[in-house]
Design a protein around this motif. Structure first.
Motif, mmCIF file in Angstrom:
data_model
loop_
_atom_site.group_PDB
_atom_site.id
_atom_site.type_symbol
_atom_site.label_atom_id
_atom_site.label_comp_id
_atom_site.label_asym_id
_atom_site.label_seq_id
_atom_site.Cartn_x
_atom_site.Cartn_y
_atom_site.Cartn_z
ATOM 1 N N ASN A 219 0.825 -1.204 0.000
ATOM 2 C CA ASN A 219 0.000 0.000 0.000
ATOM 3 C C ASN A 219 0.862 1.259 0.000
ATOM 4 N N ALA A 220 1.947 1.244 0.788
ATOM 5 C CA ALA A 220 2.848 2.398 0.826
ATOM 6 C C ALA A 220 3.514 2.616 -0.534
ATOM 7 N N THR A 221 3.932 1.525 -1.184
ATOM 8 C CA THR A 221 4.557 1.630 -2.508
ATOM 9 C C THR A 221 3.573 2.201 -3.534
ATOM 10 N N PHE A 277 -7.211 25.150 -14.101
ATOM 11 C CA PHE A 277 -6.992 25.523 -12.700
ATOM 12 C C PHE A 277 -7.760 24.576 -11.764
ATOM 13 N N SER A 278 -8.965 24.180 -12.179
ATOM 14 C CA SER A 278 -9.742 23.239 -11.365
ATOM 15 C C SER A 278 -9.045 21.888 -11.265
ATOM 16 N N GLN A 279 -8.491 21.419 -12.393
ATOM 17 C CA GLN A 279 -7.778 20.153 -12.390
ATOM 18 C C GLN A 279 -6.519 20.227 -11.535
ATOM 19 N N ASP A 280 -5.862 21.373 -11.542
ATOM 20 C CA ASP A 280 -4.662 21.550 -10.729
ATOM 21 C C ASP A 280 -4.999 21.481 -9.240
ATOM 22 N N LEU A 281 -6.131 22.095 -8.848
ATOM 23 C CA LEU A 281 -6.561 22.027 -7.450
ATOM 24 C C LEU A 281 -6.920 20.598 -7.047
ATOM 25 N N THR A 282 -7.549 19.854 -7.967
ATOM 26 C CA THR A 282 -7.917 18.464 -7.675
ATOM 27 C C THR A 282 -6.667 17.611 -7.449
ATOM 28 N N ILE A 283 -5.666 17.801 -8.313
ATOM 29 C CA ILE A 283 -4.423 17.036 -8.174
ATOM 30 C C ILE A 283 -3.717 17.408 -6.873
ATOM 31 N N HIS A 284 -3.721 18.703 -6.545
ATOM 32 C CA HIS A 284 -3.095 19.135 -5.294
ATOM 33 C C HIS A 284 -3.795 18.498 -4.087
ATOM 34 N N SER A 285 -5.121 18.432 -4.127
ATOM 35 C CA SER A 285 -5.876 17.796 -3.044
ATOM 36 C C SER A 285 -5.549 16.309 -2.936
ATOM 37 N N GLN A 286 -5.394 15.638 -4.073
ATOM 38 C CA GLN A 286 -5.051 14.214 -4.058
ATOM 39 C C GLN A 286 -3.653 13.986 -3.480
ATOM 40 N N ILE A 287 -2.717 14.882 -3.801
ATOM 41 C CA ILE A 287 -1.359 14.763 -3.258
ATOM 42 C C ILE A 287 -1.376 14.957 -1.739
ATOM 43 N N SER A 289 -3.898 14.286 0.222
ATOM 44 C CA SER A 289 -4.505 13.087 0.789
ATOM 45 C C SER A 289 -3.496 11.948 0.893
ATOM 46 N N ILE A 290 -2.659 11.811 -0.114
ATOM 47 C CA ILE A 290 -1.629 10.762 -0.082
ATOM 48 C C ILE A 290 -0.609 11.054 1.011
ATOM 49 N N ASP A 291 -0.198 12.321 1.137
ATOM 50 C CA ASP A 291 0.741 12.689 2.206
ATOM 51 C C ASP A 291 0.150 12.382 3.578
ATOM 52 N N TYR A 292 -1.146 12.627 3.730
ATOM 53 C CA TYR A 292 -1.812 12.337 4.998
ATOM 54 C C TYR A 292 -1.786 10.827 5.284
ATOM 55 N N GLN A 293 -2.082 10.020 4.276
ATOM 56 C CA GLN A 293 -2.085 8.571 4.475
ATOM 57 C C GLN A 293 -0.684 8.046 4.778
ATOM 58 N N LEU A 294 0.324 8.612 4.123
ATOM 59 C CA LEU A 294 1.698 8.172 4.380
ATOM 60 C C LEU A 294 2.163 8.596 5.769
#
Length: 353
Positions: A219-221, A277-287, A289-294
């Protein structure tokens, strides 16, 4: 004339039958009432006999009860091993109650060993800590039966209302169990001071299971690879945003197409640049979320750790004394009953002789 006689005989028989039924029913109710009365009277007679037996043998009962209470004090102060209970809650996406129960059963078997070397090696703790551990227990916060019922209900909702998907999704979200992956682990020890060292050892023992460890690593990988992919996409969008700014700047200077919202980019039109710009915000939010999970690692975490309690969980002295008192009282009646039964058998043997 004959018919009138027959009719009269039939009526007489009917009256006799009715009166017979009434007599039978009234007699039945009397029997029932008498039975309840006899039962109640029998209970009262038995209690009276027990009371009379107690007062006739006050010295005997006093000796028995005093001996039982004394044994209770000796057991509580000298023989009973005072134990302390503590519990912890862990949440793991890859764990189920059967896997955890099997692990706890292995530890309990090692607890039965006299020297506790196997338990110390398994948990990677010192011998002194291992010798103070008595037992492990575990249970799921939500039973497997409840989880199966939830899944069946979700499937039924999906089949019944295919045309009302939004409503179904809302209902399913409401019935989802929040702590379905949470488990309670209890430990019974002789010394509460070892709890501090035991918590991390127990967490490592569960976490280092090859089945769980492989999935945590996988999962981490996956999260790291996804984060790298999103970061690359984010850089591309940053470049694209720079180009958009340049085009808007040139459009403002040239003002070649007044009243138009279109942006010329390599001879192609981008009709809605806000999507970038909307897509950039979505990608930033996903990153994020991943940082939070890690960082938090919600796939395996300790929700509530072990707590060291100073009050023992074993039976207290007052509780033992109450149990000893009533047990001795009952034992006194049993001894007297056996004594009287023995005398009765002896009298029968003399009569036969």
């Amino acid at each position: 004339m004959l018919d009138l006689c027959q009719i009269k005989l039939m009526e007489d028989n009917k009256v006799k039958s009715t009166s017979s039924d009434e007599i039978d029913l009234s007699q039945l109710f009397r029997w029932i009432g008498k039975g309840f009365s006899n039962f109640g009277q029998g209970i009262l007679n038995a209690l009276a006999s027990l009371r009379s037996l107690f007062f006739k043998n006050k010295v005997f009962f006093g000796i028995i009860i005093l001996s039982g209470v004394s044994l209770g004090v000796i057991f509580s102060e000298f023989l009973q091993k005072k134990h302390y209970n503590s519990s912890m809650i862990i949440s793991c996406d890859y764990l189920n109650s059967r896997i955890l129960t099997n692990s706890m059963d292995k530890l309990n078997l090692l607890c039965l060993e006299k020297e506790k070397e196997g338990l110390a090696n398994e948990l990677k703790i010192d011998i002194n800590t291992a010798k103070n551990i008595l037992e492990f227990n575990s249970k799921a916060f939500v039973s497997e039966k409840d989880l199966v019922e939830i899944e069946v209900l979700k499937e039924q909702l999906n089949n019944v209302a295919l045309d009302k998907k939004d409503i179904v999704n809302k209902v399913i979200a409401k019935i989802e169990i929040e702590n379905k992956n949470a488990f309670l682990i209890e430990v019974k020890v002789l010394d509460p001071e070892i709890i501090k060292n035991l918590e991390q050892a127990l967490v490592n023992y569960i976490k280092d299971n090859s089945f769980i460890q492989n999935r945590i690593s996988a999962n981490a990988t996956t999260l790291l690879e996804r984060k790298a992919k999103l970061q690359r996409e984010s850089k591309k969008l940053d470049s694209l945003k720079a180009v958009l700014f340049e085009n808007y700047a040139s459009m403002a200077k040239e003002n070649s197409r007044p009243g138009s919202n279109n942006v010329i980019l390599s001879d192609k039109y981008l009709t809605n640049p806000l999507d970038v710009f909307s897509q950039d915000l979505t990608i930033h939010s996903q990153i994020q979320s991943i940082d939070y999970q890690l960082s938090v690692k919600p796939d395996f975490e300790v929700v509530d750790g072990l707590t060291s309690f100073k009050e023992p969980d074993s039976a207290s002295l007052p509780k033992i004394l109450v149990i000893a008192f009533f047990s001795s009282w009952v034992m006194g009646y049993i001894i007297l009953g056996l004594f009287k039964f023995d005398r009765y058998l002896a009298s029968l043997s003399k009569t036969e002789a």
